[in-house]
Design a protein around this motif. Structure first.
Motif, PDB file in Angstrom:
ATOM      1  N   ALA A  48       0.837  -1.194   0.000  1.00  0.00           N
ATOM      2  CA  ALA A  48       0.000   0.000   0.000  1.00  0.00           C
ATOM      3  C   ALA A  48       0.874   1.247   0.000  1.00  0.00           C
ATOM      4  CB  ALA A  48      -0.919   0.019   1.222  1.00  0.00           C
ATOM      5  N   TYR A  59      -3.358   0.383  -3.375  1.00  0.00           N
ATOM      6  CA  TYR A  59      -3.244  -0.931  -2.757  1.00  0.00           C
ATOM      7  C   TYR A  59      -2.923  -1.997  -3.788  1.00  0.00           C
ATOM      8  CZ  TYR A  59      -5.643   1.265   1.164  1.00  0.00           C
ATOM      9  OH  TYR A  59      -5.982   2.099   2.202  1.00  0.00           O
ATOM     10  N   LYS A  64      -6.525  -5.338  -1.334  1.00  0.00           N
ATOM     11  CA  LYS A  64      -7.582  -4.346  -1.509  1.00  0.00           C
ATOM     12  C   LYS A  64      -8.864  -4.818  -0.829  1.00  0.00           C
ATOM     13  CE  LYS A  64      -7.040  -2.422  -5.401  1.00  0.00           C
ATOM     14  NZ  LYS A  64      -7.021  -2.134  -6.860  1.00  0.00           N
TER      15      LYS A  64
END
Length: 124
Positions: A48, A59, A64
Motif C-alpha cells: 500500500a 493498494y 484491496k
C-alpha cells in the motif's frame, strides 16, 4: 527520514492487526509513504502507499478491501490496518518513504528510506 516499524505478531486467519511506522524528522507530512512485505524466499512486494500531494491511496490487488493505509501527521506515524488476515499475508512488513512521488510507486527499487521490518505471521 528514519523509520521504525512495529506491531507485528502471530495471529490466526481472520484476525486483525495494525502496524505502525514512526518517522523521525519534521518534514514527515511531505513524504509519500508506503508499505511493502517480503515472505521467505520471495521478492519484496508492494502492499500500500499514500501519495501526499493528491491525497490518494494505492493498494495491491491482494490486499484491496482488507488493508487500509493511513497517516497521522501529528504523530509522525503511518499505519497499516490489516483485517481478515490470511496465511498468505505472512511476511516481514516494511515501511518506506519517498519525498518525490514516482509513478512506479509499487517498485521497491524506487525507495531508499526503509524501516527495519516487523514480522506478521498468520497461522492457525
Amino acid at each position: 527520514v528514519q523509520l521504525q516499524a512495529s506491531g507485528g505478531g502471530l495471529v490466526q486467519p481472520g484476525d486483525s492487526l495494525r502496524l505502525s511506522c514512526a518517522a523521525s524528522g519534521r518534514a514527515f507530512s511531505g513524504y509519500n509513504m508506503g508499505w511493502f512485505r517480503q515472505a521467505p524466499g520471495k521478492e519484496r512486494e508492494f502492499v500500500a502507499a499514500i501519495r501526499r500531494s493528491a491525497n490518494r491511496v494505492y493498494y495491491a490487488d491482494s490486499v484491496k478491501g482488507r488493508f487500509t493505509i493511513s497517516a497521522d501527521n501529528a504523530k509522525n506515524t503511518v499505519f497499516l490496518q490489516m483485517n481478515s488476515l490470511k496465511p498468505e499475508d505472512t511476511a516481514v512488513y516494511y515501511c518506506t518513504a519517498r519525498l518525490i512521488w514516482n509513478v512506479q510507486y509499487y517498485n521497491p527499487a524506487q525507495y531508499d528510506n526503509w524501516g527495519q521490518g516487523t514480522l506478521v505471521t498468520v497461522s492457525s
